[in-house]
Enzyme design. Structure first.
Site, short mmCIF file in Angstrom:
data_model
loop_
_atom_site.label_atom_id
_atom_site.label_comp_id
_atom_site.label_asym_id
_atom_site.label_seq_id
_atom_site.Cartn_x
_atom_site.Cartn_y
_atom_site.Cartn_z
CG ASP A 67 -0.30 -0.23 2.12
OD1 ASP A 67 0.88 -0.27 2.64
OD2 ASP A 67 -1.15 -1.03 3.16
CG ASN A 136 -9.09 -1.44 12.17
OD1 ASN A 136 -7.95 -2.33 12.08
ND2 ASN A 136 -8.83 -0.80 11.37
CG HIS A 138 -5.52 -2.34 8.94
ND1 HIS A 138 -5.98 -1.26 9.50
CD2 HIS A 138 -4.47 -2.84 8.91
CE1 HIS A 138 -4.51 -0.78 9.54
NE2 HIS A 138 -3.75 -1.89 10.06
CD GLU A 143 -8.79 0.97 7.57
OE1 GLU A 143 -8.45 -0.43 8.59
OE2 GLU A 143 -8.08 1.72 7.89
#
Ligand code: F6R
Length: 259
Positions: A67, A136, A138, A143
């Site tokens: 990313d 979380n 990801h 996400e």
């Protein structure tokens, strides 16, 4: 999913580096998928040492980053291109033209995402993908509630990810809310995946990923479907796993078999 619990984060990094070394020794022209962030930093340091000691070579390898932030150029210290150069590429024998990071400055981001996918395919696909995991759940910047069938695309970061990463930016500095990230299906196409995590802050995410249901609310849980995923974690990250002692027992049996 093979869960490997190590006592310390240093051992997690050593084992991960060893897996990359074996991959490169078996296939010098390997295509590697690279994560950024804290988790793989020490692994990259070990790989640099091994490359300098001529125990491994990246000269025929190709690397694709997971990313990149939208709006940061490669000279920005928080850009993931800068991170990869600083922590790995500038110190190893890789050909720079064989290192790829999504183009977060592209005028047409959708086109850039499409071209990134095409480049991965043209290179023969990713042999070994290194992943970290967000608190979380990801992976990449996919996400919670990302499509489990997603491809490389623009994603808006959640508030929790934005806050987690704020520590890397000066208070007055522009911090992007958007990123270009490989999709979940893109990641799932890697032939082998090694996900690493250390520290108690990752324990809930690891529990949800390994022992929870497969659900878009924890994107990493899709890795339960991947036939060749290794999860390498330290004791603290493993602390909430219900079957922790089982994973440790399985690993000790395997180590006995192969020693
Ligand atoms: C980084 C990435 C992220 C991180 C994750 C964990 O390229 O894609 O998914 O792997 O946010 O970050 P750290 O390792 O900093 O805890």
């Amino acid at each position: 999913m093979e869960v490997i619990v190590r006592k310390t984060s240093e051992e997690v990094s050593q084992l991960t580096a060893q897996m990359v070394c074996v991959q490169l020794q078996q296939k010098p022209q390997s295509v590697l998928g690279m994560a950024t962030g804290e988790s793989p930093k020490r692994t990259y340091e070990i790989l640099v040492e091994k490359c300098k000691a001529k125990q491994i070579s990246f000269s025929k390898a190709t690397c694709f980053s997971l990313d990149e932030y939208v709006g940061l150029d490669s000279s920005h210290p928080q850009s993931y291109r800068y991170y990869m150069n600083k922590n790995l590429y500038s110190h190893i024998d890789i050909e720079m033209q064989n290192t790829f990071v999504p183009d977060g400055l592209a005028k047409n981001l959708q086109q850039a995402a499409k071209e990134y996918e095409e480049k991965i395919v043209q290179s023969g696909g990713i042999d070994l993908q290194i992943l970290g995991i967000g608190r979380n759940g990801h992976i990449g910047f996919n996400e919670p509630t990302s499509s489990l069938a997603s491809r490389t695309r623009i994603k808006t970061l959640t508030e929790s990810t934005f806050k987690d990463n704020a520590r890397f930016f000066a208070p007055s500095e522009f911090q992007p809310h958007l990123a270009l990230t490989m999709g979940i299906e893109t990641i799932m196409e890697a032939k082998m995946i090694v996900l690493i995590a250390s520290g108690e802050a990752k324990a809930d995410a690891i529990k949800a990923m390994v022992e929870g249901p497969i659900t878009a609310i924890c994107p990493a849980s899709i890795l339960q479907y991947h036939p060749k995923t290794k999860v390498i974690i330290d004791e603290a990250a493993a602390s909430k796993l219900q079957l922790k002692s089982y994973y440790q027992w399985v690993r000790s049996q395997q180590e006995k078999l192969f020693s």
